[in-house]
Structure formats: structure tokens, C-alpha cells
Design a protein around this motif. Structure first.
Motif, PDB file in Angstrom:
ATOM      1  N   ARG A  10      33.650  41.268  54.443  1.00 43.08           N
ATOM      2  CA  ARG A  10      32.505  41.095  55.473  1.00 43.08           C
ATOM      3  C   ARG A  10      31.432  40.863  54.926  1.00 43.08           C
ATOM      4  O   ARG A  10      31.144  41.062  53.605  1.00 43.08           O
ATOM      5  N   PHE A  11      30.354  40.080  55.325  1.00 37.09           N
ATOM      6  CA  PHE A  11      29.278  39.662  54.578  1.00 37.09           C
ATOM      7  C   PHE A  11      28.018  39.638  55.530  1.00 37.09           C
ATOM      8  O   PHE A  11      28.067  39.907  56.797  1.00 37.09           O
ATOM      9  N   VAL A  31      23.396  33.368  49.444  1.00 40.39           N
ATOM     10  CA  VAL A  31      24.551  34.452  49.420  1.00 40.39           C
ATOM     11  C   VAL A  31      25.835  33.744  49.127  1.00 40.39           C
ATOM     12  O   VAL A  31      26.112  32.823  50.022  1.00 40.39           O
ATOM     13  N   LYS A  39      25.998  37.441  45.076  1.00 44.97           N
ATOM     14  CA  LYS A  39      27.468  37.296  45.306  1.00 44.97           C
ATOM     15  C   LYS A  39      28.158  38.484  45.701  1.00 44.97           C
ATOM     16  O   LYS A  39      28.146  39.568  45.242  1.00 44.97           O
ATOM     17  N   LYS A  71      29.601  34.069  49.491  1.00 45.58           N
ATOM     18  CA  LYS A  71      30.573  34.899  50.210  1.00 45.58           C
ATOM     19  C   LYS A  71      31.948  34.774  49.729  1.00 45.58           C
ATOM     20  O   LYS A  71      32.366  33.610  49.897  1.00 45.58           O
ATOM     21  N   SER A 131      33.547  47.002  53.222  1.00 48.87           N
ATOM     22  CA  SER A 131      32.844  46.642  54.356  1.00 48.87           C
ATOM     23  C   SER A 131      31.842  47.832  54.628  1.00 48.87           C
ATOM     24  O   SER A 131      30.635  47.681  55.078  1.00 48.87           O
ATOM     25  N   ASP A 160      23.768  37.367  55.890  1.00 54.28           N
ATOM     26  CA  ASP A 160      23.051  36.505  55.278  1.00 54.28           C
ATOM     27  C   ASP A 160      21.696  37.008  54.810  1.00 54.28           C
ATOM     28  O   ASP A 160      21.242  38.187  55.505  1.00 54.28           O
TER      29      ASP A 160
END
Length: 338
Positions: free
Chosen positions: A199-200, A208, A194, A210, A168, A202
Motif C-alpha cells: 500500500r502507498f 513518491v 521510494k 510506489k 502496510s 501520496d
């Protein structure tokens, strides 16, 4: 029995620069121990006293305090330092990458150890400011080919997956090319991003996917990518990066589009194993090129896998690593034996 100690801080896992090599070393009759650096000074002192039992002590990545460095050196028959990041500078999050205290500790470390193992040429040159070239060796960050099979290029897929895998702390680099993803989504209707991480984020104009990073899923996740990306800034910190995620992409037969910084320039060879992107239009155009020409993707992926087999795999580098240690410790046996 020949013995090696890897001296590691408690938060350092060391999979790609330590643990992958252990079975190979043990198969050659070398006992390997991971010695941690506890927070408590008395516990550290007890651990340091044990280092006298080993032929070689390899300090992993972290710069030791003057007291710790003195103690470790006093108990080590041969002391090495292994690093794969620009630890003498501040990270990309800082406007000023120079750090007097970090550089001083790095200089002292280099002048104290018997030899240095660096992850790339840039790091070797940094070390060479304070220690003779002949005492510095390069071992790139590697993957074990047994854990990575090449993807199936004949698989029928509805979506084109742009993939990124990492920690992250590096997500901001990926976010920096958001405009390129949005342009690609306007150009193609089957593009998805992808992210394999803990953590991600948008995006408004592109789906996306995740995926939580799990070691048992890494191979499958990588093979689901059609192209892997590694955008990074160009600064004193990033020039020392060893391109692990690019190596992972190529190991799975996935071509890479990268910022041509540091070792990325040697791993993602333009037109052969990957493509370079230096601005937002480049990111859009280079990824588009791989969307439009699946045969090129396959050709690059196969060439990338071959490059990893030859230069960035455990199978290629473990004999070299053992030969380096044998030279330093003056062990006498055939390091070409597998």
C-alpha cells in the motif's frame, strides 16, 4: 534422526526466523517440519499428537490458548517459544498498550516452556519476569547474505532516493515524518521517496515512487536507496521490534536514519552505520547530512554491511542457533561444522 518441529499459525510465514535456517539444519542431519495450527480443534489435535515424534518443538510467536498449550506441552519432549515482537502488549494503534489477557497468556507460556528464544534484549527481559535468565537465549532476526549484495557507490544517479520497505501496518510511522520530507524537497530538487510495500500514500511536495513488494525484487529495491529510514514511536510495543528493515538496508550497504528505539540503537550505530533522529528537525538534518556527504554514505554503508555479516546474518547466527538446540536436546555433534 534428529528432528525439529516449528509450530506455526497458518498466517505466519516465518521467513526470517524459521525458513532461512532450515537448509543449515538439514545440512547437519536434522529433519525440520513446519507444523501448522489449523482452525478446527480436531485437526489441531491430530497435528499436536504428531509432535511426540520430534526432539524439539518450537512454538513460533503466537501465544497459545490454555487448552492448546496443555496439549502441545503434553506431546512435546522439549518445548521452546520463539518470538520477536512485544506480543505481551497491545500494538501502537492502541492508546493503552497494557493488556491483562495478553500478559496472562504470555506469563503462562513462559512458565510452561523449557526454554525461550527472544529476538532482542528487551524481549529477553520481558520473558525473564517469568522464567529464569539461563533458559532464555537471544537470536536476532537475520538475513541470508547470499540474497543481498552491496550496492555500487560509483553509480551515477540523477536523483537521491530516500527508501522505506515494510508492511502496510507500519506505514503510519513513515507518514509521521512527512514534514521532514517536505522540508528536504524544498532544500534539494532531486529528492524522491521510494516506498516498497503493498500500500502507498501520496505527498504534495515530493515525488513518491510506489513499488509493490516482491521477494524477487527486494535486493534490487534496497540497492536503489541512497538512505533507508525507519521512524517508529516509542512505546511498549515498538521497543520489542527487531529492526529487520534496518538490517536489510545495511545488508545492501545502505546507511540508515532511524528512531533510536529498541534494537535500532544497536544496529544503526551513530556515525558508523547510521544516524539517529528524535524529532522533525533531526530527520531533516540527518538525511541532509547524508545527501551532502556521499563519502560518508559509502563509509557507513560498508560498515553496516560488515555489522550484518558479523551479527545479523544467517551465516553468523545459524551455528549459534544449532548450538542452543543441541544443548537443550542434548545432541552430541560439532555445532561449529558448516
Amino acid at each position: 534422526m534428529k528432528q525439529i518441529a516449528f509450530l506455526m499459525h497458518k498466517s505466519f510465514h516465518g521467513r526470517f526466523r524459521v525458513k532461512e535456517f532450515i537448509p543449515f539444519f538439514k545440512n547437519h542431519g536434522i529433519n525440520v517440519e513446519l507444523v501448522r495450527v489449523p482452525d478446527n480443534i480436531l485437526s489441531r489435535y491430530r497435528n499436536y499428537k504428531r509432535l511426540s515424534d520430534f526432539d524439539i518443538v518450537i512454538v513460533q510467536r503466537r501465544l497459545l490458548s490454555p487448552l492448546d498449550l496443555t496439549l502441545v506441552k503434553s506431546y512435546s519432549k522439549k518445548m521452546l517459544f520463539d518470538f520477536d515482537d512485544s506480543i505481551m502488549y497491545r500494538s501502537s494503534r492502541h492508546k493503552n498498550h497494557h493488556s491483562w489477557s495478553k500478559m496472562k497468556k504470555f506469563k503462562t507460556m513462559m512458565k510452561t516452556v523449557d526454554a525461550v528464544i527472544a529476538g532482542n534484549t528487551y524481549l529477553k527481559n520481558e520473558a525473564a519476569k517469568f522464567i529464569p535468565h539461563e533458559k532464555i537465549y537471544i537470536i536476532p532476526t537475520i538475513v541470508d547474505l547470499k540474497e543481498y549484495s552491496i550496492k555500487n557507490y560509483n553509480e551515477t544517479k540523477k536523483d537521491f532516493i530516500i527508501g522505506w520497505i515494510g508492511t502496510s501496518g507500519n506505514l503510519d510511522y513513515l507518514k509521521s515524518i512527512t514534514p521532514a520530507f517536505e522540508k528536504l524537497n524544498n532544500k534539494y530538487k532531486n529528492i524522491k521517496l521510494k516506498i516498497v510495500c503493498d500500500r502507498f500514500f501520496d505527498l504534495s511536495n515530493i515525488e513518491v515512487i510506489k513499488k509493490i513488494w516482491r521477494p524477487e525484487d527486494v535486493e534490487k529495491d534496497l540497492k536503489s536507496f541512497d538512505v533507508g529510514v525507519m521512524p517508529i514511536a516509542d512505546d511498549l510495543w515498538t521497543r520489542g521490534k527487531c529492526g529487520l528493515k534496518v538490517v536489510q538496508y545495511l545488508a545492501a550497504g545502505v546507511p540508515a536514519v532511524v528512531s533510536p528505539i529498541g534494537l535500532n540503537r544497536e544496529i544503526a550505530i551513530p556515525g558508523k552505520t547510521g544516524l539517529w533522529a528524535v524529532d522533525m528537525d533531526d530527520w531533516t538534518d540527518k538525511i541532509s547530512e547524508l545527501v551532502d556527504y556521499p563519502d560518508k554514505r559509502m563509509k557507513m554503508g560498508i560498515a553496516g554491511r560488515k555489522l550484518v555479516e558479523d551479527k545479523y546474518s544467517l551465516q553468523a547466527q545459524a551455528p549459534r542457533y544449532l548450538a542452543i538446540l543441541s544443548k537443550i536436546a542434548r545432541w552430541d555433534f560439532d555445532t561449529n561444522q558448516t
